[in-house]
Design an enzyme around this catalytic site. Structure first.
Site, PDB file in Angstrom:
ATOM      1  N   HIS A 103      -4.042   0.396   8.027  1.00  0.00           N
ATOM      2  CA  HIS A 103      -4.679   0.135   6.986  1.00  0.00           C
ATOM      3  C   HIS A 103      -6.403   0.043   7.229  1.00  0.00           C
ATOM      4  CE1 HIS A 103      -4.589  -0.831   3.118  1.00  0.00           C
ATOM      5  NE2 HIS A 103      -5.235  -1.858   3.412  1.00  0.00           N
ATOM      6  N   HIS A 124      -6.543   2.439   0.628  1.00  0.00           N
ATOM      7  CA  HIS A 124      -6.241   2.891   2.363  1.00  0.00           C
ATOM      8  C   HIS A 124      -6.912   3.613   2.333  1.00  0.00           C
ATOM      9  CE1 HIS A 124      -2.975   3.278   5.953  1.00  0.00           C
ATOM     10  NE2 HIS A 124      -4.022   4.311   5.926  1.00  0.00           N
ATOM     11  N   THR A 168      -8.951   4.995  -6.074  1.00  0.00           N
ATOM     12  CA  THR A 168      -7.657   4.370  -6.590  1.00  0.00           C
ATOM     13  C   THR A 168      -6.452   4.343  -5.409  1.00  0.00           C
ATOM     14  OG1 THR A 168      -6.645   6.839  -6.859  1.00  0.00           O
ATOM     15  CG2 THR A 168      -7.884   5.836  -8.673  1.00  0.00           C
ATOM     16  N   ASP A 178      -2.149  16.080  -1.566  1.00  0.00           N
ATOM     17  CA  ASP A 178      -2.478  15.280  -2.371  1.00  0.00           C
ATOM     18  C   ASP A 178      -1.166  15.715  -3.697  1.00  0.00           C
ATOM     19  OD1 ASP A 178      -5.023  13.967  -3.792  1.00  0.00           O
ATOM     20  OD2 ASP A 178      -3.474  14.295  -5.403  1.00  0.00           O
ATOM     21  N   HIS A 217      -9.013   7.266   2.878  1.00  0.00           N
ATOM     22  CA  HIS A 217      -8.470   8.746   2.613  1.00  0.00           C
ATOM     23  C   HIS A 217      -9.459   9.380   2.618  1.00  0.00           C
ATOM     24  CE1 HIS A 217      -7.927   7.373  -1.185  1.00  0.00           C
ATOM     25  NE2 HIS A 217      -8.517   8.213  -1.652  1.00  0.00           N
ATOM     26  N   CYS A 232       0.832   3.341   3.198  1.00  0.00           N
ATOM     27  CA  CYS A 232       1.356   2.863   4.123  1.00  0.00           C
ATOM     28  C   CYS A 232       2.532   3.409   4.160  1.00  0.00           C
ATOM     29  CB  CYS A 232       0.925   1.136   4.583  1.00  0.00           C
ATOM     30  SG  CYS A 232      -0.165   0.753   5.227  1.00  0.00           S
ATOM     31  N   ASN A 289     -13.663   8.668  -1.255  1.00  0.00           N
ATOM     32  CA  ASN A 289     -14.365   8.047  -1.922  1.00  0.00           C
ATOM     33  C   ASN A 289     -14.153   6.593  -2.361  1.00  0.00           C
ATOM     34  OD1 ASN A 289     -14.680   9.706  -4.098  1.00  0.00           O
ATOM     35  ND2 ASN A 289     -12.508  10.289  -5.253  1.00  0.00           N
ATOM     36  N   HIS A 309     -10.484  13.671   1.300  1.00  0.00           N
ATOM     37  CA  HIS A 309     -10.262  14.321   1.086  1.00  0.00           C
ATOM     38  C   HIS A 309     -10.341  15.830   1.095  1.00  0.00           C
ATOM     39  CE1 HIS A 309      -9.087  12.411  -3.006  1.00  0.00           C
ATOM     40  NE2 HIS A 309      -9.251  11.144  -2.455  1.00  0.00           N
ATOM     41  N   CYS A 332       1.115  -1.400   0.239  1.00  0.00           N
ATOM     42  CA  CYS A 332       0.294  -0.060   0.412  1.00  0.00           C
ATOM     43  C   CYS A 332       0.750   1.013   0.087  1.00  0.00           C
ATOM     44  CB  CYS A 332      -0.824   0.164   1.064  1.00  0.00           C
ATOM     45  SG  CYS A 332      -1.707   1.306   2.028  1.00  0.00           S
TER      46      CYS A 332
HETATM   47  P1  AMP Z   1      -8.562   8.617  -4.789  1.00  0.00           P
HETATM   48  O1  AMP Z   1      -8.524   9.094  -5.998  1.00  0.00           O
HETATM   49  O2  AMP Z   1     -10.085   8.855  -3.963  1.00  0.00           O
HETATM   50  O3  AMP Z   1      -8.617   6.933  -4.507  1.00  0.00           O
HETATM   51  O4  AMP Z   1      -7.787   9.455  -4.237  1.00  0.00           O
HETATM   52  C1  AMP Z   1      -6.333   9.150  -4.343  1.00  0.00           C
HETATM   53  C2  AMP Z   1      -5.261  10.452  -3.906  1.00  0.00           C
HETATM   54  O5  AMP Z   1      -4.567   9.926  -3.868  1.00  0.00           O
HETATM   55  C3  AMP Z   1      -5.184  11.076  -5.583  1.00  0.00           C
HETATM   56  O6  AMP Z   1      -6.033  12.282  -5.685  1.00  0.00           O
HETATM   57  C4  AMP Z   1      -3.875  10.574  -6.152  1.00  0.00           C
HETATM   58  O7  AMP Z   1      -3.185  12.376  -6.251  1.00  0.00           O
HETATM   59  C5  AMP Z   1      -3.112  10.539  -3.925  1.00  0.00           C
HETATM   60  N1  AMP Z   1      -1.936  10.165  -4.727  1.00  0.00           N
HETATM   61  C6  AMP Z   1      -1.555   9.022  -5.011  1.00  0.00           C
HETATM   62  N2  AMP Z   1       0.270   8.941  -4.461  1.00  0.00           N
HETATM   63  C7  AMP Z   1       0.179   9.757  -3.984  1.00  0.00           C
HETATM   64  C8  AMP Z   1       1.202   9.966  -3.480  1.00  0.00           C
HETATM   65  N3  AMP Z   1       2.592   9.266  -3.287  1.00  0.00           N
HETATM   66  N4  AMP Z   1       1.068  11.363  -2.229  1.00  0.00           N
HETATM   67  C9  AMP Z   1       0.441  11.647  -2.135  1.00  0.00           C
HETATM   68  N5  AMP Z   1      -1.088  11.848  -3.334  1.00  0.00           N
HETATM   69  C10 AMP Z   1      -1.341  10.843  -3.177  1.00  0.00           C
HETATM   70 ZN    ZN Z   2      -2.751   1.373   3.673  1.00  0.00          ZN
END
Ligand code: AMP
Ligand code: ZN
Length: 118
Positions: A48, A98, A95, A32, A100, A9, A87, A102, A6
């Site tokens: 996680h 884990h 995507t 982000d 999160h 993580c 989401n 926003h 992940c």
């Molecule tokens: P979601 O579509 O809700 O799963 O959002 C995942 C978010 O994680 C997206 O807005 C990505 O831009 C962000 N993201 C992915 N990898 C990283 C990273 N290494 N550092 C910061 N944000 C990330």
């Molecule tokens: Zn995780």
């Protein structure tokens, strides 16, 4: 309470760099990578969980939600306003699996519901 595959993580463990906005014993908030608004911060529990419908203990959930106001104050969007999005699974295009939160703000957003592809 970690998943070795992940990316979030790995951010918690410092294996992948991030720009930290706020941190306590339970949660981490970071910028982000691809911001959709002038302010776009992600808040995650350090443990996680796949998504918001995973079996997240009540205290973990409370810590996650409580961090929203801390992030909003630190980023200076508490008075101007902001939007919180979690989401969850495929229809919402989750995507990173884990959970999160926003936190989006820093400019006026459209009213109403998110757009539908249909
Ligand atoms: P979601 O579509 O809700 O799963 O959002 C995942 C978010 O994680 C997206 O807005 C990505 O831009 C962000 N993201 C992915 N990898 C990283 C990273 N290494 N550092 C910061 N944000 C990330
Ligand atoms: Zn995780």
């Amino acid at each position: 309470m970690k998943d070795n595959d992940c990316i979030f993580c790995k951010i918690v463990d410092g294996e992948i760099p991030s720009t930290v906005v706020y941190e306590n014993d339970h949660v981490l908030a970071f910028e982000d990578l691809n911001p959709m608004m002038p302010t776009h911060v992600l808040i995650i529990p350090k443990n996680h969980y796949k998504n918001i419908i995973d079996d997240i203990p009540a205290d973990e959930m409370a810590n996650l939600m409580a961090a929203i106001k801390d992030v909003a104050r630190i980023k200076g969007i508490d008075e101007s306003g902001f939007r919180v999005i979690i989401n969850t699974n495929d229809d919402a295009c989750q995507t990173v699996h884990h959970v999160h939160v926003h936190v989006l703000g820093g400019a006026k957003m459209n009213e109403g519901n998110p757009s539908l592809d249909a």
